[in-house]
Design a protein around this motif. Structure first.
Motif, PDB file in Angstrom:
ATOM      1  N   ILE A 157      -2.516   5.002 -13.978  1.00 54.39           N
ATOM      2  CA  ILE A 157      -1.911   6.172 -14.618  1.00 54.39           C
ATOM      3  C   ILE A 157      -3.033   7.174 -14.921  1.00 54.39           C
ATOM      4  CG2 ILE A 157      -0.602   6.947 -16.638  1.00 54.39           C
ATOM      5  CD1 ILE A 157       0.466   4.034 -16.829  1.00 54.39           C
ATOM      6  N   PRO A 158      -2.925   8.427 -14.532  1.00 52.21           N
ATOM      7  CA  PRO A 158      -1.705   9.167 -14.152  1.00 52.21           C
ATOM      8  C   PRO A 158      -1.449   9.246 -12.656  1.00 52.21           C
ATOM      9  CG  PRO A 158      -3.493  10.700 -14.507  1.00 52.21           C
ATOM     10  CD  PRO A 158      -4.058   9.336 -14.777  1.00 52.21           C
ATOM     11  N   GLY A 159      -2.184   8.520 -11.842  1.00 54.66           N
ATOM     12  CA  GLY A 159      -2.029   8.638 -10.400  1.00 54.66           C
ATOM     13  C   GLY A 159      -2.866   9.769  -9.833  1.00 54.66           C
ATOM     14  N   CYS A 160      -2.698  10.008  -8.554  1.00 54.78           N
ATOM     15  CA  CYS A 160      -3.497  11.020  -7.867  1.00 54.78           C
ATOM     16  C   CYS A 160      -3.042  12.436  -8.226  1.00 54.78           C
ATOM     17  CB  CYS A 160      -3.377  10.840  -6.353  1.00 54.78           C
ATOM     18  SG  CYS A 160      -4.085   9.302  -5.717  1.00 54.78           S
ATOM     19  N   VAL A 161      -3.976  13.369  -8.160  1.00 52.44           N
ATOM     20  CA  VAL A 161      -3.631  14.789  -8.245  1.00 52.44           C
ATOM     21  C   VAL A 161      -2.791  15.170  -7.031  1.00 52.44           C
ATOM     22  CG1 VAL A 161      -4.578  17.126  -8.234  1.00 52.44           C
ATOM     23  CG2 VAL A 161      -5.675  15.336  -9.608  1.00 52.44           C
ATOM     24  N   GLN A 162      -3.213  14.705  -5.847  1.00 52.20           N
ATOM     25  CA  GLN A 162      -2.452  14.936  -4.620  1.00 52.20           C
ATOM     26  C   GLN A 162      -1.263  13.973  -4.606  1.00 52.20           C
ATOM     27  OE1 GLN A 162      -5.384  15.717  -1.133  1.00 52.20           O
ATOM     28  NE2 GLN A 162      -6.526  14.459  -2.582  1.00 52.20           N
ATOM     29  N   ARG A 163      -0.098  14.494  -4.336  1.00 51.64           N
ATOM     30  CA  ARG A 163       1.113  13.688  -4.379  1.00 51.64           C
ATOM     31  C   ARG A 163       1.724  13.507  -2.994  1.00 51.64           C
ATOM     32  NH1 ARG A 163       1.520  10.789  -9.058  1.00 51.64           N
ATOM     33  NH2 ARG A 163       0.949  12.068 -10.846  1.00 51.64           N
ATOM     34  N   PRO A 164       2.244  12.303  -2.701  1.00 52.66           N
ATOM     35  CA  PRO A 164       2.345  11.158  -3.614  1.00 52.66           C
ATOM     36  C   PRO A 164       1.033  10.409  -3.805  1.00 52.66           C
ATOM     37  CG  PRO A 164       3.221  10.582  -1.466  1.00 52.66           C
ATOM     38  CD  PRO A 164       2.911  12.045  -1.407  1.00 52.66           C
ATOM     39  N   ARG A 165       0.059  10.674  -2.938  1.00 54.18           N
ATOM     40  CA  ARG A 165      -1.277  10.101  -3.079  1.00 54.18           C
ATOM     41  C   ARG A 165      -2.221  10.890  -2.200  1.00 54.18           C
ATOM     42  NH1 ARG A 165      -1.998   8.156   1.837  1.00 54.18           N
ATOM     43  NH2 ARG A 165      -0.416   6.893   2.888  1.00 54.18           N
ATOM     44  N   LEU A 166      -3.521  10.615  -2.331  1.00 50.26           N
ATOM     45  CA  LEU A 166      -4.504  11.279  -1.478  1.00 50.26           C
ATOM     46  C   LEU A 166      -4.338  10.813  -0.028  1.00 50.26           C
ATOM     47  CD1 LEU A 166      -6.804   8.905  -0.957  1.00 50.26           C
ATOM     48  CD2 LEU A 166      -7.530   9.587  -3.234  1.00 50.26           C
ATOM     49  N   PRO A 167      -4.786  11.597   0.952  1.00 43.92           N
ATOM     50  CA  PRO A 167      -4.582  11.254   2.367  1.00 43.92           C
ATOM     51  C   PRO A 167      -5.415  10.056   2.807  1.00 43.92           C
ATOM     52  CG  PRO A 167      -5.067  13.598   2.088  1.00 43.92           C
ATOM     53  CD  PRO A 167      -5.373  12.939   0.796  1.00 43.92           C
ATOM     54  N   PHE A 168      -4.830   9.235   3.688  1.00 49.81           N
ATOM     55  CA  PHE A 168      -5.524   8.142   4.368  1.00 49.81           C
ATOM     56  C   PHE A 168      -5.855   8.593   5.788  1.00 49.81           C
ATOM     57  CE2 PHE A 168      -3.335   4.346   1.996  1.00 49.81           C
ATOM     58  CZ  PHE A 168      -3.983   4.720   0.816  1.00 49.81           C
ATOM     59  N   TYR A 169      -7.133   8.505   6.178  1.00 51.46           N
ATOM     60  CA  TYR A 169      -7.545   8.723   7.557  1.00 51.46           C
ATOM     61  C   TYR A 169      -7.984   7.358   8.092  1.00 51.46           C
ATOM     62  CZ  TYR A 169      -7.590  13.798   6.729  1.00 51.46           C
ATOM     63  OH  TYR A 169      -7.236  15.093   6.436  1.00 51.46           O
ATOM     64  N   VAL A 170      -7.166   6.774   8.942  1.00 48.22           N
ATOM     65  CA  VAL A 170      -7.348   5.383   9.357  1.00 48.22           C
ATOM     66  C   VAL A 170      -8.177   5.317  10.637  1.00 48.22           C
ATOM     67  CG1 VAL A 170      -6.184   3.240   9.980  1.00 48.22           C
ATOM     68  CG2 VAL A 170      -5.148   4.783   8.286  1.00 48.22           C
ATOM     69  N   ALA A 171      -9.319   4.640  10.553  1.00 52.07           N
ATOM     70  CA  ALA A 171     -10.174   4.411  11.716  1.00 52.07           C
ATOM     71  C   ALA A 171      -9.645   3.207  12.473  1.00 52.07           C
ATOM     72  CB  ALA A 171     -11.614   4.180  11.283  1.00 52.07           C
ATOM     73  N   ALA A 172      -9.263   3.397  13.721  1.00 56.86           N
ATOM     74  CA  ALA A 172      -8.642   2.311  14.474  1.00 56.86           C
ATOM     75  C   ALA A 172      -8.671   2.615  15.960  1.00 56.86           C
ATOM     76  CB  ALA A 172      -7.199   2.108  14.020  1.00 56.86           C
ATOM     77  N   THR A 173      -8.817   1.547  16.753  1.00 56.01           N
ATOM     78  CA  THR A 173      -8.691   1.666  18.205  1.00 56.01           C
ATOM     79  C   THR A 173      -7.827   0.552  18.784  1.00 56.01           C
ATOM     80  OG1 THR A 173     -10.763   0.434  18.494  1.00 56.01           O
ATOM     81  CG2 THR A 173     -10.903   2.845  18.517  1.00 56.01           C
ATOM     82  N   GLY A 174      -7.709  -0.577  18.066  1.00 61.10           N
ATOM     83  CA  GLY A 174      -6.890  -1.687  18.530  1.00 61.10           C
ATOM     84  C   GLY A 174      -5.438  -1.521  18.149  1.00 61.10           C
ATOM     85  N   PRO A 175      -4.558  -2.344  18.727  1.00 64.04           N
ATOM     86  CA  PRO A 175      -3.113  -2.174  18.499  1.00 64.04           C
ATOM     87  C   PRO A 175      -2.695  -2.341  17.045  1.00 64.04           C
ATOM     88  CG  PRO A 175      -3.587  -4.200  19.736  1.00 64.04           C
ATOM     89  CD  PRO A 175      -4.828  -3.408  19.711  1.00 64.04           C
ATOM     90  N   ARG A 176      -3.274  -3.300  16.327  1.00 64.76           N
ATOM     91  CA  ARG A 176      -2.862  -3.505  14.938  1.00 64.76           C
ATOM     92  C   ARG A 176      -3.323  -2.346  14.062  1.00 64.76           C
ATOM     93  NH1 ARG A 176      -4.259  -9.540  13.087  1.00 64.76           N
ATOM     94  NH2 ARG A 176      -3.064  -8.845  11.288  1.00 64.76           N
ATOM     95  N   GLY A 177      -4.551  -1.901  14.264  1.00 60.74           N
ATOM     96  CA  GLY A 177      -5.051  -0.778  13.488  1.00 60.74           C
ATOM     97  C   GLY A 177      -4.303   0.502  13.774  1.00 60.74           C
ATOM     98  N   LEU A 178      -3.952   0.729  15.035  1.00 60.33           N
ATOM     99  CA  LEU A 178      -3.198   1.935  15.382  1.00 60.33           C
ATOM    100  C   LEU A 178      -1.804   1.910  14.776  1.00 60.33           C
ATOM    101  CD1 LEU A 178      -4.336   2.351  19.089  1.00 60.33           C
ATOM    102  CD2 LEU A 178      -4.949   3.822  17.157  1.00 60.33           C
ATOM    103  N   ARG A 179      -1.209   0.726  14.686  1.00 58.15           N
ATOM    104  CA  ARG A 179       0.093   0.630  14.023  1.00 58.15           C
ATOM    105  C   ARG A 179      -0.030   0.986  12.543  1.00 58.15           C
ATOM    106  NH1 ARG A 179       0.821  -3.969  17.432  1.00 58.15           N
ATOM    107  NH2 ARG A 179       0.251  -5.403  15.749  1.00 58.15           N
ATOM    108  N   LEU A 180      -1.122   0.538  11.916  1.00 60.07           N
ATOM    109  CA  LEU A 180      -1.342   0.890  10.510  1.00 60.07           C
ATOM    110  C   LEU A 180      -1.549   2.396  10.353  1.00 60.07           C
ATOM    111  CD1 LEU A 180      -3.684  -2.036   9.402  1.00 60.07           C
ATOM    112  CD2 LEU A 180      -1.351  -1.619   8.603  1.00 60.07           C
ATOM    113  N   ALA A 181      -2.277   2.997  11.295  1.00 58.23           N
ATOM    114  CA  ALA A 181      -2.470   4.449  11.248  1.00 58.23           C
ATOM    115  C   ALA A 181      -1.139   5.170  11.367  1.00 58.23           C
ATOM    116  CB  ALA A 181      -3.411   4.895  12.361  1.00 58.23           C
TER     117      ALA A 181
END
Length: 295
Positions: A157-181
């Motif tokens: 609490i109170p959470g992020c200023v950016q709503r609903p949360r701050l941005p995620f930039y997902v580093a990935a090249t494999g299939p599981r990571g790309l699905r998470l991205a």
């Protein structure tokens, strides 16, 4: 297309703050730093923590976005990382982005006394880490029990200023990571072929990124998401390409990757006597004129 920079956390703040301020003056979209305990050839050199560095940078700047590129589960836990990110987002006035990935086998992987995880275990852990981190950043109270990471009535609490949360930039090249991205990311990060970007001939480097973008697109389609919703970040410095040798070289390089769908280029701030030892005057001209010349 946007242009950003990575500032290694190698300077005492009396000098480091000048670089972060200069990055803002030059008009970079964002300034990132590496979230490592130490890194490669800098292992026995000064190396400061990413979160305190970004906190100080947030106080020293006003407009430029800030973030990690990238954090990982190697020495992080979702509960404590969430608390630090919420604080950073508050101090910066909502200017924080989180670059995050599964981690690798470098110094971070064993610094806490554990054996380096296998690729499968890194993927398994990341697959649990990221959804829990998202839950922690979007909920005031979180309880979840996992195989690797748990939270018990964790308050944010109170959470992020950016709503609903701050941005995620997902580093990935494999299939599981790309699905998470595709599922959790507002952006995607690549630095080339993860098996050895510097070993790929310069002429073939763009094809590596093109194939990765195709796989990201497929992952988004499976998720029912438009790949155009994701920022696509290319981190320069690991391949055999040399786009910081001149403004013309940068313009040619940037144009190639713009055509492949990259939306943000990230270049390393010059570090003398290192693999990032580029001419600072040329670097600053690239910062101010490179994208303008690209048109």
């Amino acid at each position: 297309m946007r242009l950003s920079t990575v500032i290694l956390p190698i300077h005492r703040w009396s000098e480091g703050q000048k670089i972060w301020r200069r990055a803002e003056e030059l008009g970079f979209h964002a300034a990132y730093t590496y979230d490592h305990l130490s890194w490669r050839s800098f292992r026995d050199e000064p190396w400061f923590g990413s979160v305190p560095t970004l906190t100080a940078a947030a106080c020293a700047t006003e407009r430029i976005r800030l973030g990690t590129l990238v954090s990982s589960p190697n020495f992080r836990h979702p509960v404590t990382l969430a608390k630090e990110l919420i604080t950073l987002d508050d101090v910066s006035g909502g200017r924080i982005s989180l670059g995050i990935g599964a981690g690798g086998t470098g110094f971070d992987a064993t610094a806490l006394g554990q054996q380096a995880w296998s690729p499968k275990e890194r993927a398994d852990r990341f697959g649990e880490f990221l959804p829990l981190l998202e839950e922690l950043l979007t909920n005031g109270t979180t309880t979840r029990e996992g195989a690797y990471y748990s939270a018990v009535e964790a308050r944010n609490i109170p959470g992020c200023v950016q709503r609903p949360r701050l941005p995620f930039y997902v580093a990935a090249t494999g299939p599981r990571g790309l699905r998470l991205a595709a599922e959790h990311g507002q952006g995607w990060v690549t630095y080339g072929d993860p098996k050895g970007p510097a070993e790929v001939p310069v002429a073939q480097a763009p094809a590596v990124i093109a194939r990765q973008v195709e796989k990201l697109t497929a992952a988004c389609e499976q998720r029912g998401r438009n790949v155009g919703e994701l920022e696509k970040l290319l981190l320069q410095g690991s391949t055999a390409e040399q786009p910081l040798q001149s403004v013309d070289a940068f313009v040619d390089w940037a144009g190639t990757y713009r055509e492949l769908g990259i939306t943000e280029l990230v270049v390393h701030w010059p570090v003398p006597d290192s693999i990032f030892a580029n001419d600072l005057d040329v670097f600053e001209r690239i910062a101010t004129d490179g994208l303008r010349q690209l048109g």
